[in-house]
Design a protein around this motif. Sequence first.
Motif, short mmCIF file in Angstrom:
data_model
loop_
_atom_site.label_atom_id
_atom_site.label_comp_id
_atom_site.label_asym_id
_atom_site.label_seq_id
_atom_site.Cartn_x
_atom_site.Cartn_y
_atom_site.Cartn_z
N UNK A 97 20.91 -7.14 20.74
CA UNK A 97 20.95 -6.89 22.18
C UNK A 97 20.28 -5.57 22.55
N UNK A 98 20.17 -4.65 21.59
CA UNK A 98 19.56 -3.36 21.88
C UNK A 98 18.04 -3.39 21.73
N UNK A 99 17.51 -4.37 20.96
CA UNK A 99 16.08 -4.32 20.62
C UNK A 99 15.28 -5.53 21.10
N UNK A 100 15.89 -6.69 21.16
CA UNK A 100 15.14 -7.89 21.53
C UNK A 100 15.37 -8.21 23.00
N UNK A 101 14.83 -7.39 23.85
CA UNK A 101 15.05 -7.56 25.29
C UNK A 101 14.34 -8.80 25.84
N UNK A 102 13.32 -9.32 25.12
CA UNK A 102 12.55 -10.47 25.63
C UNK A 102 13.12 -11.81 25.17
N UNK A 103 14.19 -11.82 24.42
CA UNK A 103 14.76 -13.07 23.91
C UNK A 103 15.23 -13.94 25.07
N UNK A 112 15.13 -8.88 11.98
CA UNK A 112 14.81 -9.61 13.21
C UNK A 112 14.31 -8.68 14.31
N UNK A 113 14.83 -7.45 14.37
CA UNK A 113 14.41 -6.54 15.44
C UNK A 113 12.98 -6.06 15.26
N UNK A 114 12.34 -6.40 14.11
CA UNK A 114 10.94 -6.04 13.88
C UNK A 114 9.99 -7.12 14.39
N UNK A 115 10.54 -8.12 15.07
CA UNK A 115 9.71 -9.20 15.61
C UNK A 115 9.60 -9.01 17.12
N UNK A 116 8.60 -8.29 17.58
CA UNK A 116 8.53 -7.91 18.99
C UNK A 116 8.31 -9.06 19.95
N UNK A 117 7.73 -10.19 19.47
CA UNK A 117 7.40 -11.30 20.38
C UNK A 117 8.45 -12.41 20.36
N UNK A 137 12.58 7.17 16.68
CA UNK A 137 12.23 5.76 16.50
C UNK A 137 12.58 4.94 17.75
N UNK A 138 13.69 5.26 18.38
CA UNK A 138 14.13 4.52 19.56
C UNK A 138 13.60 5.11 20.86
N UNK A 139 12.72 6.10 20.76
CA UNK A 139 12.14 6.75 21.93
C UNK A 139 13.20 7.32 22.87
N UNK A 140 14.23 7.90 22.26
CA UNK A 140 15.29 8.52 23.06
C UNK A 140 14.75 9.78 23.74
N UNK A 141 13.94 10.54 23.01
CA UNK A 141 13.36 11.78 23.54
C UNK A 141 11.98 11.47 24.09
N UNK A 142 11.80 11.62 25.38
CA UNK A 142 10.53 11.29 26.01
C UNK A 142 9.63 12.52 26.16
N UNK A 172 23.28 -7.20 28.28
CA UNK A 172 22.08 -6.38 28.48
C UNK A 172 20.79 -7.16 28.28
N UNK A 173 20.85 -8.39 27.80
CA UNK A 173 19.65 -9.21 27.55
C UNK A 173 19.36 -10.04 28.80
#
Length: 789
Positions: free
Chosen positions: A723-729, A698-703, A608-613, A749-750
């Motif tokens: 802080x781990x998911x909403x990098x665009x905040x 809240x982390x399901x709100x990508x925009x 889910x977190x795309x850890x494995x590329x 990290x934001x």
Amino acid sequence: MDFNGGGGGANELHNNQFYPCEESKPLLGEMSEGNNNTKVGAGPGPGPGPGPCRRSLHPCGGSGMRYKLLHEGDIQVCVLKHPRTFLSKILTSKFLRRWEPHHLTLTDSCLTSATPTGYMETSLSYSCIEDLQLLSWDNAPKYCVQLSFPGGTVLLQAANSYLRDQWFHSLQWKKKIYKYRKVLNNPSRWDVVLKEIRALVDMALTSPLQDDSIHQAPLHIISTLLAEVGLTHTPHLSLCVGLQAIAPLLENNHPPPDLCEFFCKHCRERPRSMVVIEVFTPVVQRILKHNMDFGKCPRLRLFTQEYILALNELNGGMEVVKKFVHSMHGPTGQCPHPRVLPNLVAVCLAAIYSCYEEFINSRDNSPSLKEIRNGCQQQNDRKPPMPLRLLRPEPPTSPPPATLLPLSTAPSPHEILVELERNNNSANAKRKGGPAGGDSEPNLIDCLLVSPAVNMLSIQLPAQADRVLGCFALILKMLSDYDDWRPALASLLQPIPFPKEALAHSKFTKELKYVIQRFAEDPRQEVHSCLLSVRSGKDGWFQLYSPGGVACDDDGELFASMVHILMGSCYKTKKFLLSLAENKLGPCMLLALRGNQTMVEILCLMLEYNIIENKDTQLQIISTLQSTQVGFRMYEQLCDRQRELKELQRKGGPTRLTLPSKSTDADLARLLSSGSFGNLENLSLAFTNVTSACAEQLIKLPSLKQLNLWSTQFGDAGLRLLSEHLACLQVLNLCETPVTDAGLVALSSMKSLCSLNMNSTKLTADTYEDLKAKLPNLKDVDVRYTEAW
């Protein structure tokens, strides 16, 4: 100072003061010498009147004064020779008017001057001093101490009464200690020795002097006596009585090294003696409560170790030891003595280390821990040390795929098995990019192969060493059962302070596994975080108990429970998942293949977190998930969530949204599930009742770019997830929320944040400076009513 009068003062001084020296006379009752048991010289009586000088009948008085023991000092000295004729009496009296200043030193055997001239040209031995008295003068404010020796008297004049009494008691102490040392260094009969020991202890306890040596000097004398006599030549009953006699001195003093050595020998040779419980127990309790550094007094640690082993030899065995540990903790939930736990742990670690000391000292030709962990290619060229017995079973020809390889037959109870892994290029070689990426990825078989073929190195321990190992491993187990001790114990054991040979001992690791399990079950982060290594590149308990680790004997059950607790509290979930993917992907996939729910969740989160590329590794994980019922169900739920996320972003929806006051986490979840919010950029939850739990929504709100959490119960856990998911905040309002430094530090990290309101939070100045340094776009900040304001 009228010594020229005809009152007979000098004659009385001559006739009543001096008597033969008796070095061999028993010393009992000598503390009263110079008080009521000594003849009084010049004083009131039937003579013609009071004499010119007066002896004090009560040198200590009733005030209970305490004095520092003098070792040297400046004082006035006058020496009188005994007059034999009337003419010599007159000549002698003239010397009373001449005093010499001297700097006197009170050595262990004599009184000597720094300038050996005049009266003090030669040292005055304590053995020559027949009597010691205080003198006070009638016609002048002078304060003197009188020392009588064969043929004369030495007068010491001090500046005041306190200094005079200090000299008196110090000289008296030095004189008596000198006599006791001489008498007890040449013991004749044990009844005499016991008599003198009691008198010596009584003297030390009743002395008005206050100094470390007041109790230490008698202990040194007694330890020297016991060392010379020896344990085997001492009547047991007499020894018990003698040791009980010195018990009061040990209540407030550590035993000296020689006495510790004698105590250790007694514990080893007579562990069931009543002395162990009655005399040694309070001594060991004091050591554990007050010792600050065993490195400065290693014999105290050794004595404590031998005492515990002696308790283990009693009929109750470990039950007696358990009661002792409980007595050290105390009946309440909080131990009142902060030094007890680290001292007990230090004793345990040293005792466990001693079991392998011979092997560790000869480790030049033995494999290192790194070689044992990574595989030893040249084990055939190595020569084991003499105490070892090598067992080299034939390795299996080919390992079965996707399973743990069986080890050789179980060792005997006194054997340690150290695994030397053969180098396996496909499973152990370091690959470019690691599991998270790169061109060369392990296949499914390589990922599950965590225990390649091994050779076994067996170390046979003596029976006594095995008993020591078992005893102190059980003590560590007892210590972990106390809630208040567990955080400090976890911190002390985090660096893994055990020999690697002990970690391969099945009996030891079985007891130690209980301790690590207690750490893993503890909900406090300060405890279970100690399962991780102290620094990068070093193994921790998490690594040692993972499948294939040197201490793993349960197919990864403890490892799975550690992962579960760490995932539940780790504030950097992605970082922890990345670490698992890089170092423990094989064990995780193996346990997931066996249906472990925690590991199934871990693999789903990695997807889910795309850890494995790498696509091949992703397909391997998917295949592993689909191979079990629980894995298949969780993978389906993951696919549904991924579809929802993509659908949410595709449909769009409003760009601004404000929830009504008093809305809850459930209200927010229902609202976001009722429509499309893929375009939502501004969300206000101010003055609602939402908590950190709403972060999952809240982390399901990508925009999302602006989030207002003013006056909510949103805390550190939710902040770390954001802080781990909403990098665009870009804008975040945390005014009047319960967040602390533990969550605010994650905002570093934001990098898109340009406006941050931390008004009325528990922000500190250090965290604020750190955020300013790490957030280059941060322009609008509110830190009013915080420590950083």
